[in-house]
Design an enzyme around this catalytic site. Structure first.
Site, mmCIF file in Angstrom:
data_model
loop_
_atom_site.group_PDB
_atom_site.id
_atom_site.type_symbol
_atom_site.label_atom_id
_atom_site.label_comp_id
_atom_site.label_asym_id
_atom_site.label_seq_id
_atom_site.Cartn_x
_atom_site.Cartn_y
_atom_site.Cartn_z
ATOM 1 N N HIS A 120 33.187 -30.974 9.449
ATOM 2 C CA HIS A 120 33.081 -32.429 9.271
ATOM 3 C C HIS A 120 34.395 -33.084 9.673
ATOM 4 C CE1 HIS A 120 32.662 -36.382 7.459
ATOM 5 N NE2 HIS A 120 31.350 -36.178 7.582
ATOM 6 N N GLU A 150 29.077 -37.591 15.074
ATOM 7 C CA GLU A 150 29.512 -38.705 14.218
ATOM 8 C C GLU A 150 30.838 -39.259 14.744
ATOM 9 O OE1 GLU A 150 27.964 -38.014 9.822
ATOM 10 O OE2 GLU A 150 29.772 -36.848 10.178
HETATM 11 O O1 LIG Z 1 30.466 -38.903 7.569
HETATM 12 C C1 LIG Z 1 29.295 -39.214 7.436
HETATM 13 C C2 LIG Z 1 28.261 -38.249 7.022
HETATM 14 O O2 LIG Z 1 28.713 -36.951 7.140
HETATM 15 C C3 LIG Z 1 28.859 -40.614 7.630
HETATM 16 O O3 LIG Z 1 29.345 -41.367 6.582
HETATM 17 P P1 LIG Z 1 28.777 -42.836 6.368
HETATM 18 O O4 LIG Z 1 27.285 -42.727 6.293
HETATM 19 O O5 LIG Z 1 29.399 -43.266 5.058
HETATM 20 O O6 LIG Z 1 29.250 -43.653 7.531
#
Ligand SMILES: O=C(CO)COP(=O)(O)O
Length: 222
Positions: free
Chosen positions: A93, A141
């Site tokens: 992550h 992400e």
């Molecule tokens: O890092 C995330 C999920 O792993 C995304 O976070 P948010 O949904 O708070 O933007």
């Protein structure tokens, strides 16, 4: 196509820790039952056992370390996580980045223990690179959108679309999720319309007044 999947990353919010982690798991369980959509909880390590004892939802670890049993103080050994009831793990992550060699080892450990590996990536190029390691899923992400409420699927649709296309070109069995700012039914629908297999999200649900309502809204347009 398989039904879309929702993974809720609990991170370390107080609203998703301890007893509240369990309440959130019950919300996930009833929203999943009502909607027919698979909803996975990724709570902190300390909360996994209780959630697994008291609900039947799938549970992922937020992180595992590529270590073997023995002297690794402070690390997350996979074996007790398995015993506690996880069926998968997030890996790499953006709030807990790993070296490439360690990502490889973590994916390998997941395969050996027959659980799912979902590797987080920050852009199209790293998504492609990680696909060569054959995880079960890649979750793209963009870090600058995480926690902002600006949904990647609507603000940067090209990242989602291109990640799907390039990852599936390498291995069409890898699921592609997207995350960052995903909150509403429109955000999730946009992700699925762009070819994603699901979403990975956190604050939009965890910080909502009613997480269960927010979860049902999230999947309402599918
Ligand atoms: O890092 C995330 C999920 O792993 C995304 O976070 P948010 O949904 O708070 O933007």
């Amino acid at each position: 196509m398989d039904r879309p999947i929702v993974i809720l990353n609990y991170k370390t919010y107080l609203e998703s820790s301890g007893i509240k982690a369990l309440e959130l798991a019950h919300d996930l369980e009833s929203a999943a039952n009502e909607s027919g959509i698979t909803m996975v909880a990724a709570p902190q390590a300390i909360d996994i056992y209780r959630i697994s004892e008291e609900t039947s939802i799938p549970i992922f670890a937020q992180h595992i370390d590529p270590v073997s049993p023995g002297g690794n103080t402070g690390h997350n050994l996979i074996d007790p996580f398995i015993e506690s009831g996880i069926s998968g793990s997030l890996i790499n992550h953006s709030e807990n980045r790993m070296k490439l060699a360690d990502i490889y080892e973590a994916i390998k450990l997941c395969k050996e223990h027959e659980i799912d590996s979902c590797v987080c990536t920050n852009n199209i190029a790293t998504s492609k690179a990680i696909s060569c390691l054959s995880p079960e899923a890649v979750a793209v992400e963009p870090p600058e959108l995480i926690g902002t409420g600006i949904p990647v699927s609507q603000a940067q649709p090209e990242i989602v679309e291109e990640t799907v296309s390039q990852v599936k070109d390498i291995n069409r069995n890898i699921k592609v999720l997207c995350g960052a700012g995903i909150t509403t039914g429109d955000d999730m629908k946009a992700a699925i319309d762009l070819g994603a297999d699901g979403v990975l999200l956190a604050s939009g649900i965890i910080k909502a007044k009613s997480p269960k309502k927010a979860l049902l809204d999230l999947v309402s347009k599918l």
